[in-house]
Each structure stands twice: as C-alpha cells, then as structure tokens.
Design an enzyme around this catalytic site. Sequence first.
Site, PDB file in Angstrom:
ATOM      1  CG  HIS A   1      89.890 -25.174   4.217  1.00 45.02           C
ATOM      2  ND1 HIS A   1      89.601 -25.884   2.976  1.00 45.02           N
ATOM      3  CD2 HIS A   1      89.907 -25.855   4.585  1.00 45.02           C
ATOM      4  CE1 HIS A   1      89.173 -27.428   3.401  1.00 45.02           C
ATOM      5  NE2 HIS A   1      89.107 -26.660   4.470  1.00 45.02           N
TER       6      HIS A   1
ATOM      7  CG  HIS B  74      86.924 -32.560  12.380  1.00 46.11           C
ATOM      8  ND1 HIS B  74      88.342 -33.060  12.858  1.00 46.11           N
ATOM      9  CD2 HIS B  74      86.495 -32.368  11.235  1.00 46.11           C
ATOM     10  CE1 HIS B  74      88.795 -32.572  11.624  1.00 46.11           C
ATOM     11  NE2 HIS B  74      87.777 -32.641  10.824  1.00 46.11           N
TER      12      HIS B  74
ATOM     13  CG  HIS C 129      88.270 -33.351   6.567  1.00 44.09           C
ATOM     14  ND1 HIS C 129      88.341 -31.921   6.801  1.00 44.09           N
ATOM     15  CD2 HIS C 129      89.339 -33.555   5.383  1.00 44.09           C
ATOM     16  CE1 HIS C 129      89.160 -31.430   6.235  1.00 44.09           C
ATOM     17  NE2 HIS C 129      89.961 -32.213   5.229  1.00 44.09           N
TER      18      HIS C 129
ATOM     19  CG  ASP D 261      83.988 -32.477   8.488  1.00 44.11           C
ATOM     20  OD1 ASP D 261      83.626 -31.567   8.258  1.00 44.11           O
ATOM     21  OD2 ASP D 261      85.199 -32.585   7.999  1.00 44.11           O
TER      22      ASP D 261
HETATM   23 FE1  FEO Z   1      87.450 -31.485   8.603  1.00 40.43          FE
HETATM   24 FE2  FEO Z   1      84.243 -29.534   8.851  1.00 40.43          FE
HETATM   25  O1  FEO Z   1      85.950 -29.650   9.198  1.00 40.43           O
END
Ligand code: FEO
Length: 405
Positions: free
Chosen positions: A24, A79, A152, A174
């Site tokens: 990203h 997550h 995160h 993370d």
């Molecule tokens: Fe926040 Fe590795 O994803």
Amino acid sequence: MQNLEIVKDVFNVGYIDWEVRNFHGYSTHKGSSYNAYIVKSGNKTILIDTVKRPYFNYFLKNIKAVCDPKEINYFIMNHVEPDHSGSFPLIVPHLPNAEIIASVKGVEILEQHYHEELEGDVFKKIRAVGEGDNLDVGNGKKFSFIPIPMIHWPDSMVSFMSDENGKNVLFSNDAFGQHIATSKFWDDENILSEIFEQAAKYYANILLHLSKLIAKTLPVVGTLPIDVICPSHGVGWRSHIPDIVEAYTKWSSGEIDQHSVLIVYDTMWESTAKIAKALYQEIFSRGILVKRFRLTEMDYSDVITEAMKARAILVGSPTLNMGLYPTVAEYLSYQKGLKPMNKIGLAFGSYGWSKGAVKAIIEELKATKFDVMDETIEIKFVPRLEQLDFKDIVDKLIEKMEKGA
Ligand code: FEO
C-alpha cells in the site's frame, strides 16, 4: 515439505512473499511475509491469523501439512487488515469445528469486510474478547488476549500464550514486524543489522503516527514473561527481544540523535540541488551526521525512515507554478500523515519570476508540528557562489539542535 515447527508445538503456516515490492505505497525492496501460526496443545489445535488472499492455497497446504483442518478447535484473528485476514472467508468453510475469536472491534470489522462472502451467522458466532480474557487450551497452555487498538487498526490485538511446559509466545501481529522475505525464521539466523533496519522502516511507515499509543501500550507488553515473539511479518524474535523492545521505546518516544540532519529536496534545473549540496557541505564540515536525498531518486518510504531518525529536516523545492515541485509536495503530505516528532525544520529553494515553494514548505512543516526556523533560503534562478555561503544559517541550526528537543 519443509519443517514448519518453529517452537515445540508451534508451526508457521504463513507465506513468504519474495515478489512484493509495494505494500500500500510502502516500498518493500526485501519482500515480506504473512505469518500465520498453528499451536498444538494435547487434543486442542489453534490457528492464529491467515495470509493475504492470493496465497490461500499455499496457506491451506501448510495447514494440512500440520493437521487436518477439521481438527482445529479455535481460530484466533488478531487483526483484520487484508494482509492477515484476506484468506478468512476462504478458510472458514474448512474449519467446521473451530470457534472464531477476535477483539470486539475485530468482530465488527470482519463483518464489514466479508459480509458479501459469508453468512451473517458466522459473524454472530465469533467470540469477542477483551483485556483480561483468557482461553485455557489444556496441557499447560493458556492464551491471554490484549487489545492494542490502533497498533495498527482499531481492532488490533496480541495473543500471549503462556506454556507451563514450554516457551511463552507472544503472537504480536503487526507489532515488532518487518517487511522482509527470508527462509530463516529467527532473528539470530539472519543479518541483525538488516532486520533492525527493516523493523525501523516498518515502524516509520506504519506505526510512527501512532507513537503516543504505542508508548502507552509497550509497558503492558513489557510485563509479560515472553520467551519468543512471533509477529505477522518477517522474522521472529528470540535472541534480541530486549533490543527490539528498546528500539520501539526509542522510536515511540521520539528519541533521536541531537546532532543529525536530513536534507530532502528535489530540483528542476539544478539550482535547488546546488543549495542542497552547499548546505550538506557546510553541515558535513562541522562533523555532524548529515544525509542528503533527492526525491526523484528515493522513494518516500525510505526517506521517512531517515526522517524518523534525524533531529533536523531541511526541505528544498524549486517553485513550480507558484507552488511546490510535485515530488516535494507528495513527500511533505506523506510526512505530515506520519507525524515524526521532535523535529527542527528549515525551508529552502530556488525560484524564477515568482516565489511560492518555500512558503508552502513552511506551511507543511508547521502543520506537521515541526519547530520551523525563521531563517529561510530563497534564491532567484541560478545561485551565485557568494549566495551559497551558509555558515550563519548552519550556526543557527546547530544552536537550535543543541538546545535539545
Ligand atoms: Fe495492519 Fe500487517 O496489517
């Protein structure tokens, strides 16, 4: 099939991504990995996290190498970001006997992501856990769940497994991760400087703007009797846990070398480059750690890693259309989002018939809460030799750096 067991009864069933070069917008020159884990405990089997969707088949093959998926009793989702949950809707039908566990926010965000693919009942049956919730899986192993919101995403949590008969493992997702592909799982099996550089880049690009929350959360994690850390990206930590915790403490508190300067700039017809190089030379001559990067030649994720470590950041741009050069505008916007702390800023640049870039740099640096110097450097067209004498301004910069953050 390689041996997937990394600690007794703990298996890494994730995927090592040697190809990825952009995560990203973050450059991943060294690739990455999406680690997912299986824990076996007597007659109980626990799956932790999944992998990015394109690698589902590989993930399933790894799980099947360790156990029959029907034997999985618990499926913990730490997550929901798709690099860890992308395979969630694909793996759920293979786990008819698994109770899914996620944080309260995790349950909500899983539904918000995968409502098109899974029946609503799947989400309703997920066990939502919070601070203080435990899962005893027998045989001396017990999981405790610790929400770490915004490290995160709002849903993030870590799962700590205490084991009376073996290693205590923190499945940190993370946190403490690095984007690096390597066939060796542990910190001490890899080149340590490379691992720490990737951990710093990961922190700078993913977590830097969350530093205040991280500073609050680290002491909680620090009280756990951790033997090993298994993150969801990169290598696991077993020999350098105090070092990576110390690094996180330093990065999250904004602690930096008081005498370190980053010059970041771009140039159209070399005039701004001449200013950047003269500033560099003057600072270099004072014996100060100084780095200089032209944005056309460096990607933002590498530059922000340097920005996190520097005390002063000098930003240069030529004036283009009465404003910033595009690469500088993009960098400043990226930097503003990540909010590096305790920085001195200085703006410089060249212009032709109208100014604009230096003013725009100052505005962006102020919006990033930099301590911006009143002095600026603005030179019309090509700098003359005498205009490139920056002794006075560097004196003032050093004076400011010496005052401390
Ligand atoms: Fe926040 Fe590795 O994803």
